[in-house]
Write a protein that holds these residues in place. Structure first.
Motif, PDB file in Angstrom:
ATOM      1  N   SER A  67       0.818  -1.220   0.000  1.00 25.94           N
ATOM      2  CA  SER A  67       0.000   0.000   0.000  1.00 25.94           C
ATOM      3  C   SER A  67       0.846   1.261   0.000  1.00 25.94           C
ATOM      4  CB  SER A  67      -0.925   0.002   1.225  1.00 25.94           C
ATOM      5  OG  SER A  67      -0.153   0.031   2.430  1.00 25.94           O
ATOM      6  N   ARG A  68       2.150   1.119   0.041  1.00 24.99           N
ATOM      7  CA  ARG A  68       2.981   2.323   0.073  1.00 24.99           C
ATOM      8  C   ARG A  68       4.218   2.132  -0.821  1.00 24.99           C
ATOM      9  NH1 ARG A  68       7.394   2.213   3.692  1.00 24.99           N
ATOM     10  NH2 ARG A  68       7.575   0.262   4.896  1.00 24.99           N
ATOM     11  N   MET A  69       4.842   3.281  -1.182  1.00 24.26           N
ATOM     12  CA  MET A  69       6.060   3.281  -1.991  1.00 24.26           C
ATOM     13  C   MET A  69       7.280   3.405  -1.066  1.00 24.26           C
ATOM     14  SD  MET A  69       4.916   3.044  -5.098  1.00 24.26           S
ATOM     15  CE  MET A  69       6.299   3.526  -6.124  1.00 24.26           C
ATOM     16  N   GLN A  70       8.419   2.927  -1.551  1.00 23.68           N
ATOM     17  CA  GLN A  70       9.654   3.042  -0.782  1.00 23.68           C
ATOM     18  C   GLN A  70      10.847   3.207  -1.741  1.00 23.68           C
ATOM     19  OE1 GLN A  70      10.955  -1.625  -0.335  1.00 23.68           O
ATOM     20  NE2 GLN A  70      10.801  -0.409   1.493  1.00 23.68           N
ATOM     21  N   GLN A  71      11.925   3.758  -1.189  1.00 25.28           N
ATOM     22  CA  GLN A  71      13.173   3.860  -1.952  1.00 25.28           C
ATOM     23  C   GLN A  71      13.942   2.553  -1.811  1.00 25.28           C
ATOM     24  OE1 GLN A  71      14.809   5.771  -4.004  1.00 25.28           O
ATOM     25  NE2 GLN A  71      13.397   7.515  -4.081  1.00 25.28           N
ATOM     26  N   HIS A  72      14.291   1.993  -2.953  1.00 26.75           N
ATOM     27  CA  HIS A  72      15.084   0.764  -2.958  1.00 26.75           C
ATOM     28  C   HIS A  72      16.491   1.128  -3.416  1.00 26.75           C
ATOM     29  CE1 HIS A  72      16.161  -3.402  -4.600  1.00 26.75           C
ATOM     30  NE2 HIS A  72      15.999  -3.553  -3.290  1.00 26.75           N
ATOM     31  N   LEU A  73      17.460   1.077  -2.499  1.00 27.58           N
ATOM     32  CA  LEU A  73      18.813   1.576  -2.774  1.00 27.58           C
ATOM     33  C   LEU A  73      19.771   0.481  -3.246  1.00 27.58           C
ATOM     34  CD1 LEU A  73      19.174   4.012   0.251  1.00 27.58           C
ATOM     35  CD2 LEU A  73      18.448   4.498  -2.098  1.00 27.58           C
ATOM     36  N   GLY A  74      19.186  -0.588  -3.799  1.00 26.29           N
ATOM     37  CA  GLY A  74      20.025  -1.665  -4.314  1.00 26.29           C
ATOM     38  C   GLY A  74      19.364  -2.374  -5.467  1.00 26.29           C
TER      39      GLY A  74
END
Length: 446
Positions: A334-341
């Motif tokens: 239900s939410r977005m996130q930063q994926h740093l890999g």
């Protein structure tokens, strides 16, 4: 005839009349009668004596003149002889001088050519070492292939040529360099006013050989610069500023500094003094400076390239499941996130390998969702992270090489399935790993 004879006799008779010479001694008078014949005989004797005296006097006078003339001639011949002897001695001295000059110049030319040869040999050897290092890296990367685990055939390059076409034909440049070097070397070699064919020929041949050495040096310099430009292009493509790496290395091209230079595993460098020695052609000195700086740049960039993680951490067939950047949270959709890999899925317990040589700075379990986790410092500001592994094979402080197994793929930590979460940090900032993997493809394809 008888008349003339009679006339002569009468003249003689008048000139030589009979005479008597009286002599008185002790009262006795005696006389000597001198007839005409006797007087003629005495006159003849006297005349002969006078003639002899005159002849002798004249002969003495003339003989002295002759002696003087001969003495003068002898002195002239002696002077001429001494002059010729002096000329011969001067010629001998000149020949000796030329021999000394020839010997000194020959020794100096051989020494200079040997020094330049050693410089070129060191440069070529160092370049060969760098080429072997890059070739080894390319070969190792080619054993892994693309992110899907397949070997890519040559031709599928993802980057344009870093060097580009040459604006000036190579032969034209080499001819220009050779002419410039030959002119400058000849201006240093030929001494005005000294005419000697052998010496001049030796100088010309030495100058031509020096010019060929400079052309070779320029050719090596060109190859080094091309290789440096290519590596810089690769680094720039990954997002790493190659100019920053060079600036941080503090490379100076003002003077050739000569101590020992470490070109990766090889050691050496141009053996040139910090200041231009008297008599050394500036074109050679400048070339040595330029190539020294170019070799330093290539060394720094190649060393940086070795520490850049250009491979993929999963060597078995695999697939990319999540890219770098913004994404939907796989746990909480239900939410977005930063994926740093980069997430790479593969078979359970597939080997996870180091993507570049380095030192393990952490090996264990992380409670921030990474599960079993390894962090490797590769130097030059590069750090890689490998998370969610089933088990670990390395310990903190251990040195690892390219493609050394550090653990096995799993599903520990905050994970929805077996995969490897892979991060690349440069100067403590995460960068998209795909750019590095694609740059690695270019290295081995090239």
């Amino acid at each position: 005839m008888s008349r003339q004879t009679g006339k002569v006799m009468r003249v003689l008779g008048r000139l030589f009349r009979e005479r008597q010479i009286y002599h008185r001694s002790d009262g006795v008078v005696r006389f000597i009668k001198l007839s005409m014949r006797t007087q003629i005989a005495l006159a003849a004797v006297l005349g002969v004596a006078l003639c002899w005296v005159a002849y002798s006097s004249v002969n003495v006078v003339f003989k002295e003149q002759i002696i003087l003339a001969k003495d003068k001639e002898r002195r002239s011949m002696d002077t001429a002889y001494r002059r010729k002897l002096s000329d011969a001695q001067r010629a001998y001295d000149e020949i000796n001088t030329l021999n000394v000059i020839f010997s000194q110049e020959f020794d100096a030319a051989i020494s200079q050519l040997e020094n330049r040869h050693e410089t070129l040999r060191a440069i070529v050897n160092n370049k060969r070492t760098l080429d072997q290092e890059i070739e080894t890296l390319s070969r190792n990367l080619s054993t892994i292939g693309d992110p899907s685990g397949n070997i890519i055939p040559n031709g599928n390059r993802i980057m344009v040529d870093a060097v580009g076409r040459e604006p000036t034909p190579r032969q034209s440049r080499e001819a220009r360099i050779s002419d410039q070097a030959l002119r400058e070397v000849m201006s240093h070699e030929i001494v005005s006013g000294l005419e000697n064919t052998v010496l001049a020929d030796m100088r010309v041949q030495t100058a031509e050989l020096s010019a060929r050495q400079m052309v070779l040096m320029a050719s090596v310099e060109e190859e080094v610069r091309a290789k440096s430009a290519e590596i810089a292009r690769i680094l720039d493509y990954t997002g790493v500023d190659s100019s920053y790496i060079l600036a941080r290395a503090n490379i100076s091209g003002d003077k050739v500094q000569l101590a020992e230079v470490d070109f990766l595993n090889g050691k050496g460098g141009p053996d040139i003094s910090p200041d231009n020695p008297t008599g050394m052609p500036s074109v050679y000195y400048q070339s040595a400076n330029r190539i020294y700086q170019s070799m330093q740049e290539l060394n720094v960039l190649a060393s940086a390239l070795k520490s850049v993680p250009l491979s993929t951490p999963v060597i078995k067939p695999h697939r990319k499941t999540s890219q770098f950047g913004l994404r939907v949270d796989p746990k909480n959709r239900s939410r977005m996130q930063q994926h740093l890999g980069l997430d790479i899925a593969a078979a359970w317990r597939s080997p996870i390998v180091a993507t570049a040589p380095g030192v393990v700075i952490y090996s264990g379990n992380r409670y921030n969702g990474f599960g079993n986790y390894v962090e490797i410092d590769h130097g030059n500001g590069f750090v890689t992270r490998y998370a969610h592994m089933d088990s670990l094979k390395v310990r903190t402080g251990q040195k690892v090489g390219l493609h050394d197994v550090i653990g096995y793929l799993g599903n520990t930590g905050r994970s929805t399935g077996p995969h490897c979460h892979y991060e690349i940090l440069y100067q403590d900032k995460q960068i998209d790993p795909m750019r590095f993997i694609e740059a690695g493809r270019y290295v081995f394809e090239s």
